[in-house]
Design an enzyme around this catalytic site. Sequence first.
Site, PDB file in Angstrom:
ATOM      1  N   GLY A  14      32.743  49.377  43.668  1.00 55.65           N
ATOM      2  CA  GLY A  14      34.132  49.486  43.226  1.00 55.65           C
ATOM      3  C   GLY A  14      34.223  50.179  41.880  1.00 55.65           C
ATOM      4  N   ALA A  15      33.315  51.137  41.667  1.00 57.16           N
ATOM      5  CA  ALA A  15      33.116  51.701  40.327  1.00 57.16           C
ATOM      6  C   ALA A  15      34.050  52.857  39.992  1.00 57.16           C
ATOM      7  CB  ALA A  15      31.664  52.162  40.193  1.00 57.16           C
ATOM      8  N   SER A 153      38.233  35.492  41.258  1.00 58.90           N
ATOM      9  CA  SER A 153      39.641  35.667  40.845  1.00 58.90           C
ATOM     10  C   SER A 153      40.218  34.306  40.485  1.00 58.90           C
ATOM     11  CB  SER A 153      40.442  36.238  42.024  1.00 58.90           C
ATOM     12  OG  SER A 153      41.833  36.211  41.752  1.00 58.90           O
ATOM     13  N   TYR A 166      43.641  36.008  50.734  1.00 59.57           N
ATOM     14  CA  TYR A 166      42.957  36.395  49.480  1.00 59.57           C
ATOM     15  C   TYR A 166      42.408  35.156  48.786  1.00 59.57           C
ATOM     16  CZ  TYR A 166      42.243  38.965  45.056  1.00 59.57           C
ATOM     17  OH  TYR A 166      41.710  39.543  43.917  1.00 59.57           O
ATOM     18  N   LYS A 170      38.416  34.704  48.086  1.00 59.40           N
ATOM     19  CA  LYS A 170      37.872  34.535  46.727  1.00 59.40           C
ATOM     20  C   LYS A 170      37.196  33.169  46.549  1.00 59.40           C
ATOM     21  CE  LYS A 170      38.624  38.586  45.017  1.00 59.40           C
ATOM     22  NZ  LYS A 170      37.463  39.445  44.703  1.00 59.40           N
TER      23      LYS A 170
HETATM   24  N1  LIG Z   1      43.264  43.280  38.900  1.00 57.30           N
HETATM   25  C1  LIG Z   1      43.390  41.963  38.915  1.00 57.30           C
HETATM   26  O1  LIG Z   1      44.404  41.405  38.452  1.00 57.30           O
HETATM   27  C2  LIG Z   1      42.293  41.111  39.495  1.00 57.30           C
HETATM   28  C3  LIG Z   1      42.394  39.728  39.317  1.00 57.30           C
HETATM   29  C4  LIG Z   1      41.405  38.910  39.833  1.00 57.30           C
HETATM   30  C5  LIG Z   1      40.329  39.470  40.495  1.00 57.30           C
HETATM   31  N2  LIG Z   1      40.240  40.820  40.659  1.00 57.30           N
HETATM   32  C6  LIG Z   1      39.071  41.327  41.371  1.00 57.30           C
HETATM   33  O2  LIG Z   1      38.412  42.302  40.570  1.00 57.30           O
HETATM   34  C7  LIG Z   1      37.723  43.224  41.410  1.00 57.30           C
HETATM   35  C8  LIG Z   1      38.095  44.639  41.023  1.00 57.30           C
HETATM   36  O3  LIG Z   1      39.465  44.827  41.333  1.00 57.30           O
HETATM   37  P1  LIG Z   1      40.404  45.856  40.560  1.00 57.30           P
HETATM   38  O4  LIG Z   1      41.580  45.089  40.108  1.00 57.30           O
HETATM   39  O5  LIG Z   1      39.621  46.657  39.604  1.00 57.30           O
HETATM   40  O6  LIG Z   1      40.905  46.736  41.831  1.00 57.30           O
HETATM   41  P2  LIG Z   1      40.913  48.282  42.118  1.00 57.30           P
HETATM   42  O7  LIG Z   1      41.657  48.467  43.385  1.00 57.30           O
HETATM   43  O8  LIG Z   1      41.349  49.059  40.929  1.00 57.30           O
HETATM   44  O9  LIG Z   1      39.365  48.603  42.340  1.00 57.30           O
HETATM   45  C9  LIG Z   1      38.685  48.210  43.500  1.00 57.30           C
HETATM   46  C10 LIG Z   1      37.702  49.304  43.841  1.00 57.30           C
HETATM   47  O10 LIG Z   1      36.971  48.921  45.012  1.00 57.30           O
HETATM   48  C11 LIG Z   1      36.864  50.054  45.861  1.00 57.30           C
HETATM   49  N3  LIG Z   1      36.654  49.612  47.241  1.00 57.30           N
HETATM   50  C12 LIG Z   1      37.539  48.965  48.035  1.00 57.30           C
HETATM   51  N4  LIG Z   1      37.006  48.767  49.249  1.00 57.30           N
HETATM   52  C13 LIG Z   1      35.747  49.287  49.211  1.00 57.30           C
HETATM   53  C14 LIG Z   1      34.689  49.367  50.150  1.00 57.30           C
HETATM   54  N5  LIG Z   1      34.829  48.888  51.411  1.00 57.30           N
HETATM   55  N6  LIG Z   1      33.541  49.954  49.782  1.00 57.30           N
HETATM   56  C15 LIG Z   1      33.390  50.450  48.524  1.00 57.30           C
HETATM   57  N7  LIG Z   1      34.351  50.399  47.592  1.00 57.30           N
HETATM   58  C16 LIG Z   1      35.521  49.825  47.932  1.00 57.30           C
HETATM   59  C17 LIG Z   1      38.176  50.798  45.669  1.00 57.30           C
HETATM   60  O11 LIG Z   1      38.097  52.140  46.112  1.00 57.30           O
HETATM   61  C18 LIG Z   1      38.385  50.643  44.176  1.00 57.30           C
HETATM   62  O12 LIG Z   1      37.759  51.676  43.452  1.00 57.30           O
HETATM   63  C19 LIG Z   1      38.099  42.832  42.844  1.00 57.30           C
HETATM   64  O13 LIG Z   1      37.072  42.023  43.383  1.00 57.30           O
HETATM   65  C20 LIG Z   1      39.382  42.047  42.666  1.00 57.30           C
HETATM   66  O14 LIG Z   1      39.613  41.169  43.741  1.00 57.30           O
HETATM   67  C21 LIG Z   1      41.197  41.653  40.169  1.00 57.30           C
END
Ligand SMILES: NC(=O)c1ccc[n+]([C@@H]2O[C@H](COP(=O)([O-])OP(=O)(O)OC[C@H]3O[C@@H](n4cnc5c(N)ncnc54)[C@H](O)[C@@H]3O)[C@@H](O)[C@H]2O)c1
Length: 262
Positions: A14-15, A153, A166, A170
């Site tokens: 997810g980089a 999360s 979700y 999580k």
């Molecule tokens: N943003 C928030 O408020 C929040 C809160 C709690 C937890 N999280 C968790 O943090 C983590 C990062 O989320 P974020 O907010 O940066 O979201 P984001 O959507 O900006 O980033 C997620 C990334 O994962 C990639 N991705 C999705 N499916 C994929 C797959 N099958 N294979 C490879 N890459 C894939 C996407 O292309 C994206 O670059 C997640 O696990 C999310 O559940 C986020």
Amino acid sequence: MKPVDGAAVALVTGAARGIGAATTRRLASAGWRVVAVDIGDAPDAAPYPLATREQLSTVAAEFPGAVVDVVADVRDADALRRAVATAEDEFGRLDAAVACAAVMAGGTPLWEATDAEWSALFDTGVAGVANLARAAVPALLRSPHGRFVALASSAAHHGLWHLAGYNAAKHAVVGLIKGLAADLRGTGVCATAVSPGSTRTDLLAETARLYDLESMEEFASHQLHERLLDPDEVAAVVAFLCSAESSAITGSVVHADGGFQP
Ligand SMILES: NC(=O)c1ccc[n+]([C@@H]2O[C@H](COP(=O)([O-])OP(=O)(O)OC[C@H]3O[C@@H](n4cnc5c(N)ncnc54)[C@H](O)[C@@H]3O)[C@@H](O)[C@H]2O)c1
């Protein structure tokens, strides 16, 4: 944040954007080598746009020679094994694996959730984390300070309205980390989860859309900070857990949530 030992090596899924991109930047800025993994251009992988190939390349290009970008879908265990092999081939080792990739789905009561929504949440957000662990742990066991970090999360600790799938996914990530840490007993490799609160990313924008909110900023009122978190604030916690200094922490969750209250 000092690397573990010379040029330590991490793999981050997810980089291409959000917390994963911020983690990649944090680690690379601190001298780590990073294999940055994301899905590439996959318009049908989620009901909203995921990151593009170009976004992944852009993150890697900021750190020439230190960050290598690899297109891989975390639902594909073999693709993650190849990504781990890239880390060892390019940089000689793997010290930390960070599972950030996940998708958001929901916006209805559980009994109205679709099969596609459930699959997206669990195939990427749970099986994807397990796939990374299965691919990376053999290499982490060869590191003097192996670290496995997964993004859970606040939804792993509460029942959030219209997000039961979700929530379940999580909670499963936390269970996976606890079980993995037990399996790693006595090895020195640590397994931890980070539970962010509402953080300014595309995933939170999608959550706001599911809730029919005008802006993701409305989530700020649920945090004692009364503001959204920046992805780099969460990445700072992840980077610490990747470091040798985090050796006291395994099998547990660090809450990086700005004092989230549902
Ligand atoms: N943003 C928030 O408020 C929040 C809160 C709690 C937890 N999280 C968790 O943090 C983590 C990062 O989320 P974020 O907010 O940066 O979201 P984001 O959507 O900006 O980033 C997620 C990334 O994962 C990639 N991705 C999705 N499916 C994929 C797959 N099958 N294979 C490879 N890459 C894939 C996407 O292309 C994206 O670059 C997640 O696990 C999310 O559940 C986020």
